[in-house]
Design an enzyme around this catalytic site. Sequence first.
Site, PDB file in Angstrom:
ATOM      1  CG  ASN A 123      11.644  41.381  35.332  1.00  0.00           C
ATOM      2  OD1 ASN A 123      12.867  41.251  35.465  1.00  0.00           O
ATOM      3  ND2 ASN A 123      10.765  40.850  36.169  1.00  0.00           N
ATOM      4  CE  LYS A 141       9.676  37.398  34.823  1.00  0.00           C
ATOM      5  NZ  LYS A 141       8.502  36.776  35.334  1.00  0.00           N
ATOM      6  CG  HIS A 196       8.848  40.799  40.136  1.00  0.00           C
ATOM      7  ND1 HIS A 196       8.467  39.483  40.163  1.00  0.00           N
ATOM      8  CD2 HIS A 196       8.560  41.261  38.891  1.00  0.00           C
ATOM      9  CE1 HIS A 196       7.974  39.153  38.968  1.00  0.00           C
ATOM     10  NE2 HIS A 196       8.024  40.216  38.184  1.00  0.00           N
ATOM     11  CD  GLU A 247       8.997  35.992  38.755  1.00  0.00           C
ATOM     12  OE1 GLU A 247      10.124  36.435  38.514  1.00  0.00           O
ATOM     13  OE2 GLU A 247       8.140  35.778  37.860  1.00  0.00           O
ATOM     14  CD  GLU A 271       4.656  42.972  37.235  1.00  0.00           C
ATOM     15  OE1 GLU A 271       4.802  42.890  36.018  1.00  0.00           O
ATOM     16  OE2 GLU A 271       5.426  42.447  38.044  1.00  0.00           O
ATOM     17  N   GLY A 274       3.381  35.350  33.955  1.00  0.00           N
ATOM     18  CA  GLY A 274       3.926  34.116  33.379  1.00  0.00           C
ATOM     19  C   GLY A 274       2.888  33.034  33.152  1.00  0.00           C
ATOM     20  CB  SER A 282       0.395  37.164  30.458  1.00  0.00           C
ATOM     21  OG  SER A 282       0.819  36.132  31.327  1.00  0.00           O
ATOM     22  N   GLY A 333       7.554  40.552  31.025  1.00  0.00           N
ATOM     23  CA  GLY A 333       8.518  39.507  31.361  1.00  0.00           C
ATOM     24  C   GLY A 333       8.858  38.689  30.123  1.00  0.00           C
TER      25      GLY A 333
HETATM   26  C1  PEP Z   1       6.981  40.151  35.141  1.00  0.00           C
HETATM   27  O1  PEP Z   1       7.837  39.315  35.417  1.00  0.00           O
HETATM   28  O2  PEP Z   1       6.994  41.255  35.698  1.00  0.00           O
HETATM   29  C2  PEP Z   1       5.957  39.805  34.153  1.00  0.00           C
HETATM   30  C3  PEP Z   1       4.980  40.625  33.954  1.00  0.00           C
HETATM   31  O3  PEP Z   1       6.125  38.602  33.485  1.00  0.00           O
HETATM   32  P1  PEP Z   1       5.236  38.053  32.245  1.00  0.00           P
HETATM   33  O4  PEP Z   1       5.103  39.187  31.249  1.00  0.00           O
HETATM   34  O5  PEP Z   1       5.994  36.921  31.702  1.00  0.00           O
HETATM   35  O6  PEP Z   1       3.896  37.675  32.794  1.00  0.00           O
END
Ligand code: PEP
Length: 267
Positions: free
Chosen positions: A28, A30, A113, A115, A185, A191, A231, A252
């Site tokens: 992803n 973003k 998501h 966010e 998630e 993040g 992460s 991400g």
């Molecule tokens: C995401 O944005 O779906 C995500 C998992 O981000 P990150 O891997 O940076 O935690």
Amino acid sequence: MNRQVTMIQLLELICIRHMRRIPLIAGNWKMYKTTPEAKEFIVALSDATASTQRRIFLAAPFTAIEGAVEAAKGTKISIGGQNMHDQLEGAYTGEISARMLKANGASFVILGHSERRQYFGETNALIHRKLLLALKEELTPILCIGELAHERESGDYLKILNLQLKECLQSLNAAQVSQVIIAYEPVWAIGTGKTATPEIAQAIHRFIRNWIEESHGIDCAEQVCLIYGGSVKPDGIASLMQQTDIDGVLVGGASLEVKSFAQIVNY
Ligand code: PEP
């Protein structure tokens, strides 16, 4: 003897069902990457993952989708969107529809998501409408669910996940649910550098598969692709992917560099 044959048949059936769930590594991006950056990334990623049998998805910013699709032609990489509107067209300034994603070559779309839920007020009801439309328009939806830090700490996380599944998947039949990719998630892991342990992730993926088995039957539960996000980094991928109910990951930060994302794909 008969009993033995039955056991062997059962094991074969389990293997066949499991094999249908080809591991999926999804990135992803973003709000990162222009079209030239996306193209350059895809060429390098394709070279670095040439021998993989895994499915690779990249969710690009809207503006880079068409270029990314062009660069990914003939590779194992599928390109998708990070969001879409719940209507096919209309007076919705600044929005993008499923039809536009499809027309630009996207094959999947991330929906719900955290966010989007946190910063843009998306609700389960809205995500449900988007999910129905994505399926109708033949875009594979990646439905994101997950609890906030305080919901995990208070022990309410299963209630939250149950509600998200119930409200987002309401009215979908088994054939539709089996086409949805569900990403667990945990918001506290996105993040933050705090990955869920493989045991925590497996327990929740099992919970989701059991939930689908109860609501839509065992075949649907065995077919549905469940992935973990939060992460994910190259050093943690193998232990996550060893878990029985984890079919892939949504990445991400570590999907922004070819090196780290290729290491995750090739784990
Ligand atoms: C995401 O944005 O779906 C995500 C998992 O981000 P990150 O891997 O940076 O935690």
